[in-house]
Design a protein around this motif. Structure first.
Motif, PDB file in Angstrom:
ATOM      1  N   VAL A 170       9.334   8.678 -16.605  1.00 33.94           N
ATOM      2  CA  VAL A 170       9.821   7.625 -16.184  1.00 33.94           C
ATOM      3  C   VAL A 170      11.247   7.695 -15.771  1.00 33.94           C
ATOM      4  CG1 VAL A 170       9.807   5.256 -16.320  1.00 33.94           C
ATOM      5  CG2 VAL A 170       7.834   6.400 -17.129  1.00 33.94           C
ATOM      6  N   GLU A 171      11.891   7.861 -16.828  1.00 27.62           N
ATOM      7  CA  GLU A 171      13.442   8.162 -16.488  1.00 27.62           C
ATOM      8  C   GLU A 171      14.125   9.063 -15.854  1.00 27.62           C
ATOM      9  OE1 GLU A 171      17.575   8.273 -19.561  1.00 27.62           O
ATOM     10  OE2 GLU A 171      15.445   7.537 -20.068  1.00 27.62           O
ATOM     11  N   THR A 172      13.188  10.145 -15.536  1.00 26.99           N
ATOM     12  CA  THR A 172      13.330  11.266 -14.377  1.00 26.99           C
ATOM     13  C   THR A 172      13.162  10.607 -13.161  1.00 26.99           C
ATOM     14  OG1 THR A 172      12.911  12.943 -16.272  1.00 26.99           O
ATOM     15  CG2 THR A 172      13.045  13.447 -13.810  1.00 26.99           C
ATOM     16  N   VAL A 173      12.173  10.003 -13.064  1.00 27.01           N
ATOM     17  CA  VAL A 173      11.638   9.626 -11.926  1.00 27.01           C
ATOM     18  C   VAL A 173      12.845   8.238 -11.084  1.00 27.01           C
ATOM     19  CG1 VAL A 173      10.049   8.144 -10.309  1.00 27.01           C
ATOM     20  CG2 VAL A 173       9.076   9.986 -11.847  1.00 27.01           C
ATOM     21  N   LEU A 174      13.050   7.432 -12.250  1.00 30.73           N
ATOM     22  CA  LEU A 174      13.726   6.214 -11.964  1.00 30.73           C
ATOM     23  C   LEU A 174      15.328   6.948 -11.636  1.00 30.73           C
ATOM     24  CD1 LEU A 174      13.041   3.519 -14.541  1.00 30.73           C
ATOM     25  CD2 LEU A 174      12.522   3.641 -12.040  1.00 30.73           C
ATOM     26  N   VAL A 198      17.511   7.261  -7.820  1.00 32.86           N
ATOM     27  CA  VAL A 198      19.060   6.758  -7.901  1.00 32.86           C
ATOM     28  C   VAL A 198      20.048   7.756  -7.274  1.00 32.86           C
ATOM     29  CG1 VAL A 198      21.175   5.845  -9.188  1.00 32.86           C
ATOM     30  CG2 VAL A 198      18.789   5.010  -9.201  1.00 32.86           C
ATOM     31  N   SER A 199      19.726   8.942  -7.993  1.00 31.13           N
ATOM     32  CA  SER A 199      20.601  10.162  -7.441  1.00 31.13           C
ATOM     33  C   SER A 199      20.406  10.729  -6.048  1.00 31.13           C
ATOM     34  CB  SER A 199      20.378  11.299  -8.452  1.00 31.13           C
ATOM     35  OG  SER A 199      20.871  11.114  -9.824  1.00 31.13           O
ATOM     36  N   GLY A 200      19.010  10.710  -5.645  1.00 32.85           N
ATOM     37  CA  GLY A 200      18.793  10.900  -4.244  1.00 32.85           C
ATOM     38  C   GLY A 200      19.253  10.026  -3.290  1.00 32.85           C
ATOM     39  N   ALA A 223      25.845  10.014   0.782  1.00 32.69           N
ATOM     40  CA  ALA A 223      26.813  10.779   0.891  1.00 32.69           C
ATOM     41  C   ALA A 223      26.589  11.876   2.069  1.00 32.69           C
ATOM     42  CB  ALA A 223      26.986  11.569  -0.387  1.00 32.69           C
ATOM     43  N   TRP A 224      25.306  12.456   2.291  1.00 29.80           N
ATOM     44  CA  TRP A 224      25.241  13.131   3.542  1.00 29.80           C
ATOM     45  C   TRP A 224      25.440  12.419   4.800  1.00 29.80           C
ATOM     46  CZ3 TRP A 224      21.105  12.564   7.083  1.00 29.80           C
ATOM     47  CH2 TRP A 224      20.897  13.591   7.901  1.00 29.80           C
ATOM     48  N   VAL A 275      32.610  10.894  -4.259  1.00 30.31           N
ATOM     49  CA  VAL A 275      32.470   9.939  -5.218  1.00 30.31           C
ATOM     50  C   VAL A 275      30.917   9.783  -5.415  1.00 30.31           C
ATOM     51  CG1 VAL A 275      32.717   7.649  -6.050  1.00 30.31           C
ATOM     52  CG2 VAL A 275      34.679   8.626  -5.106  1.00 30.31           C
ATOM     53  N   LEU A 276      30.102   9.627  -4.418  1.00 25.87           N
ATOM     54  CA  LEU A 276      28.617   9.661  -4.470  1.00 25.87           C
ATOM     55  C   LEU A 276      28.134  10.732  -5.003  1.00 25.87           C
ATOM     56  CD1 LEU A 276      28.059   7.852  -1.035  1.00 25.87           C
ATOM     57  CD2 LEU A 276      27.591   6.940  -3.292  1.00 25.87           C
ATOM     58  N   VAL A 277      28.537  11.760  -4.599  1.00 27.42           N
ATOM     59  CA  VAL A 277      27.970  13.281  -5.318  1.00 27.42           C
ATOM     60  C   VAL A 277      28.267  13.195  -6.852  1.00 27.42           C
ATOM     61  CG1 VAL A 277      28.181  15.839  -5.550  1.00 27.42           C
ATOM     62  CG2 VAL A 277      28.059  14.545  -3.207  1.00 27.42           C
ATOM     63  N   VAL A 278      29.473  12.969  -7.253  1.00 24.86           N
ATOM     64  CA  VAL A 278      29.682  12.740  -8.715  1.00 24.86           C
ATOM     65  C   VAL A 278      28.979  11.781  -9.476  1.00 24.86           C
ATOM     66  CG1 VAL A 278      31.697  12.067 -10.274  1.00 24.86           C
ATOM     67  CG2 VAL A 278      32.132  13.450  -8.502  1.00 24.86           C
ATOM     68  N   ALA A 279      28.725  10.524  -8.683  1.00 26.45           N
ATOM     69  CA  ALA A 279      27.840   9.548  -9.392  1.00 26.45           C
ATOM     70  C   ALA A 279      26.362  10.326  -9.521  1.00 26.45           C
ATOM     71  CB  ALA A 279      27.679   8.512  -8.528  1.00 26.45           C
TER      72      ALA A 279
END
Length: 104
Positions: free
Chosen positions: A4-8, A12-14, A20-21, A54-58
């Motif tokens: 669940v944490e991986t999906v959530l 967000v990371s995606g 950023a892209w 900044v977005l990639v770092v996040a």
């Protein structure tokens, strides 16, 4: 619970990486909140590059939450993520609000 944490966190990371892209691909600095379009094109490209960084770092920092969910090996992952993202945002704000532009 790790799935669940991986999906959530993956969502967000995606989203951070997609934004950023989008900012970098077309130098679409108008996607940056608060930007009113008053910079010359070369400075606008710099702004887009720095915002994308900044977005990639996040996105990378939130990956620590996934690693911790699966391994439990990272002490205080939330604090590490907060410090990493806070440092990146502080660098961005300092670069674009305090420091004089290069060449001036």
């Amino acid at each position: 619970m790790a799935i669940v944490e991986t999906v959530l966190v993956g969502h967000v990371s995606g989203f951070c990486l997609l934004l950023a892209w989008a900012i970098r691909r077309g130098d679409a600095a108008d996607l940056i909140a608060g930007y009113d379009g008053d910079l010359p094109p070369e400075r606008e490209a710099e702004l887009a590059r720095d915002a994308a960084r900044v977005l990639v770092v996040a996105a990378a920092a939130t990956g620590l939450l996934v690693v911790d969910a699966w391994t439990g090996a990272i002490p205080r992952p939330g604090a590490l993520v907060a410090v990493a993202v806070g440092a990146a945002v502080a660098w961005f704000l300092y670069t674009w609000n305090v420091r004089e532009p290069a060449g001036d």
